[in-house]
Design an enzyme around this catalytic site. Structure first.
Site, short mmCIF file in Angstrom:
data_model
loop_
_atom_site.label_atom_id
_atom_site.label_comp_id
_atom_site.label_asym_id
_atom_site.label_seq_id
_atom_site.Cartn_x
_atom_site.Cartn_y
_atom_site.Cartn_z
N ASP A 1 0.85 -1.19 0.00
CA ASP A 1 0.00 0.00 0.00
C ASP A 1 0.89 1.24 0.00
O ASP A 1 2.09 1.17 0.27
CB ASP A 1 -0.90 0.00 1.23
CG ASP A 1 -2.12 0.89 1.06
OD1 ASP A 1 -2.32 1.41 -0.06
OD2 ASP A 1 -2.88 1.08 2.03
N GLU B 1 1.86 3.99 -3.98
CA GLU B 1 1.37 2.61 -4.09
C GLU B 1 2.30 1.76 -4.95
O GLU B 1 2.60 0.61 -4.60
CB GLU B 1 -0.05 2.62 -4.67
CG GLU B 1 -1.09 3.14 -3.68
CD GLU B 1 -2.39 3.54 -4.34
OE1 GLU B 1 -3.38 3.69 -3.61
OE2 GLU B 1 -2.43 3.71 -5.58
N ASP C 1 -5.14 -2.76 -2.42
CA ASP C 1 -6.45 -2.12 -2.55
C ASP C 1 -6.43 -0.98 -3.56
O ASP C 1 -7.37 -0.19 -3.63
CB ASP C 1 -6.96 -1.62 -1.19
CG ASP C 1 -6.09 -0.56 -0.57
OD1 ASP C 1 -6.43 0.62 -0.72
OD2 ASP C 1 -5.07 -0.91 0.06
N ASP D 1 -1.15 -0.82 5.12
CA ASP D 1 -1.57 0.57 5.34
C ASP D 1 -0.95 1.12 6.62
O ASP D 1 -0.50 2.28 6.67
CB ASP D 1 -3.09 0.62 5.41
CG ASP D 1 -3.61 2.03 5.65
OD1 ASP D 1 -3.59 2.83 4.70
OD2 ASP D 1 -4.01 2.34 6.79
N HIS E 1 -17.01 18.88 -5.46
CA HIS E 1 -15.62 19.15 -5.10
C HIS E 1 -15.40 19.05 -3.59
O HIS E 1 -16.34 19.08 -2.79
CB HIS E 1 -15.21 20.54 -5.59
CG HIS E 1 -16.01 21.65 -4.94
ND1 HIS E 1 -15.75 22.14 -3.68
CD2 HIS E 1 -17.08 22.35 -5.40
CE1 HIS E 1 -16.60 23.09 -3.38
NE2 HIS E 1 -17.43 23.24 -4.40
N GLU F 1 -20.49 26.81 -11.08
CA GLU F 1 -21.44 27.11 -10.01
C GLU F 1 -22.24 28.38 -10.34
O GLU F 1 -21.86 29.18 -11.20
CB GLU F 1 -20.70 27.26 -8.68
CG GLU F 1 -21.55 27.60 -7.46
CD GLU F 1 -22.64 26.57 -7.16
OE1 GLU F 1 -23.59 26.46 -7.98
OE2 GLU F 1 -22.57 25.90 -6.11
#
Length: 393
Positions: free
Chosen positions: A10, A50, A74, A124, A194, A274
């Site tokens: 990880d 990773e 993962d 992790d 966001h 927006e």
């Protein structure tokens, strides 16, 4: 010498990019730990961290003399790319992937498997220990090992072995089609709001002001990206689905985190921007109400009323509808990821529900939340998910 080993690897970045580290553990077939590796990497992205975790794990397995290897991670991106199913387009990933392939070539067999994040807690924890050590923080006790601050946040894990809720795949839901009578293949819109900005943290009207994500906002974007990378159907024949963002910085930063995770690229569409709040930009709800009490009250009850110098919700509705129609005309029957703001996302959900403008005031959308709506070619629609933030838990 151990002939068969399992690698769990990880990596994480507190900011994406931000201070990063990796962790890797090598186990035998019975789960006994044979080797551990962890290291701080400076400022890099999640994906780079990773890949470094994978490389460290493969190197450790080679040192142990293993001949066959099962790699469990993962990171959907790393697993799919190393399995040869996804293309490796990002220039930062290509040399890392090549190094991992060189190491993998030294074994008689290497198999890559995606696992839920909760099942990757050992690697992790090592990654977080490396990042904590680089930041001068004390090592976590065993009682704290179930928490992760990868990608900038501190998130409590689900029980060991329990995967996070899985979103629907691209395959049409026959039950939904049967109940609604919808015909044809829908255009599926994944709607991602966001992450946090200073304006949203202070609960101020934030429309056209071009503010960046905060550190927490970047963490939220990374968490959303991680979740989307684990979903089925977002990479087709090695190509990521279109990722289309509002042109403002906060949405482009959020979209880029997803693009990095999927191996895609970000496009922008002005129709996803927006609402223009005009003179109320930067004010709180109370400040705007005190400044223009009658107008503010009218604005809350009538979608045709604009803020002073700004844009009414009716105008936003027409703009977003035009954007939706353009995107469907170009990408009809496909899945699109749209990264936008509260009002455009509510407007698209309103269209999916065929609801009136009062929905805008009665529907809550959290930062970095995910919603899904499908639009069918015969005019039908189906809202599949609203304001999901399970990836932030």
């Amino acid at each position: 010498m151990t002939s068969h080993v399992v690698i769990e690897a990880d990596g994480g970045s507190r900011g994406n990019p931000g201070p990063a580290g990796y962790g890797a553990v090598v186990k035998d077939s019975d789960g006994e730990v044979l080797a551990e590796r962890k290291e701080s990497l400076g400022v890099v992205t999640n994906n780079v961290a990773e890949y470094n975790g994978l490389i460290a794990g493969l190197a450790a397995a080679a040192e142990l003399g293993a001949s066959t290897v099962d790699v469990r991670m993962d990171s959907k991106l790393v697993v799919e790319q190393m399995s040869g199913r996804w293309k490796i387009k990002h220039p930062d990933m290509q040399p890392l992937a090549e190094r991992a392939k060189e190491l993998a070539a030294g074994f008689s067999r290497v198999k890559y498997e995606w696992i839920p994040r909760a099942q990757n807690s050992h690697a992790d924890r090592l990654a977080n220990e490396a990042m904590d050590a680089a930041a001068g923080k004390p090592a976590a006790s065993l009682g704290q090992a179930g928490t992760s601050s990868r990608a900038g946040g501190s998130a409590t894990r689900t029980p060991e072995g329990t995967p996070k809720p899985k979103l629907p795949t691209r395959k049409p839901d026959r039950a939904t089609v049967a109940w609604t009578g919808a015909q044809g293949t829908p255009t599926r819109l994944l709607l991602l709001r966001h992450g946090q900005t200073e304006m949203s943290a202070l609960r101020r009207y934030s429309g056209r002001g071009d503010v960046p994500l905060t550190e927490l906002g970047r963490s939220q974007a990374a968490a959303a990206a991680k979740r989307l990378a684990a979903m089925d159907g977002l990479v087709v024949d090695g190509e990521a689905v279109p990722i289309i963002s509002s042109p403002l910085t906060r949405t482009k930063q959020t979209a880029q985190a997803v693009a990095d995770a999927l191996g895609g690229r970000v496009e922008t569409h002005p129709g996803l921007i927006e609402t223009d709040f005009g003179d109320w930009e930067g004010l709180t709800f109370a400040e705007a109400a005190d400044r223009d009490p009658e107008l503010h009250s009218s604005w809350l009850g009538d979608a045709a009323v604009p803020p002073p110098g700004g844009e009414s919700f009716d105008v936003v509705h027409r703009r977003v509808r035009k954007a939706r129609d353009e995107l469907i005309a170009e990408h009809g029957g496909k899945t699109l990821l749209l990264v936008s703001h509260v009002t455009p996302i509510k407007t698209l959900l309103r269209m999916g529900l065929d609801a009136g403008p009062q929905l805008l005031f009665r529907l809550h959308l959290d930062l970095a939340s995910l919603s899904i709506v499908e639009f069918y070619p015969d005019g039908n629609a189906s809202v599949r998910l609203v304001n999901d933030t399970s990836h932030l838990a």
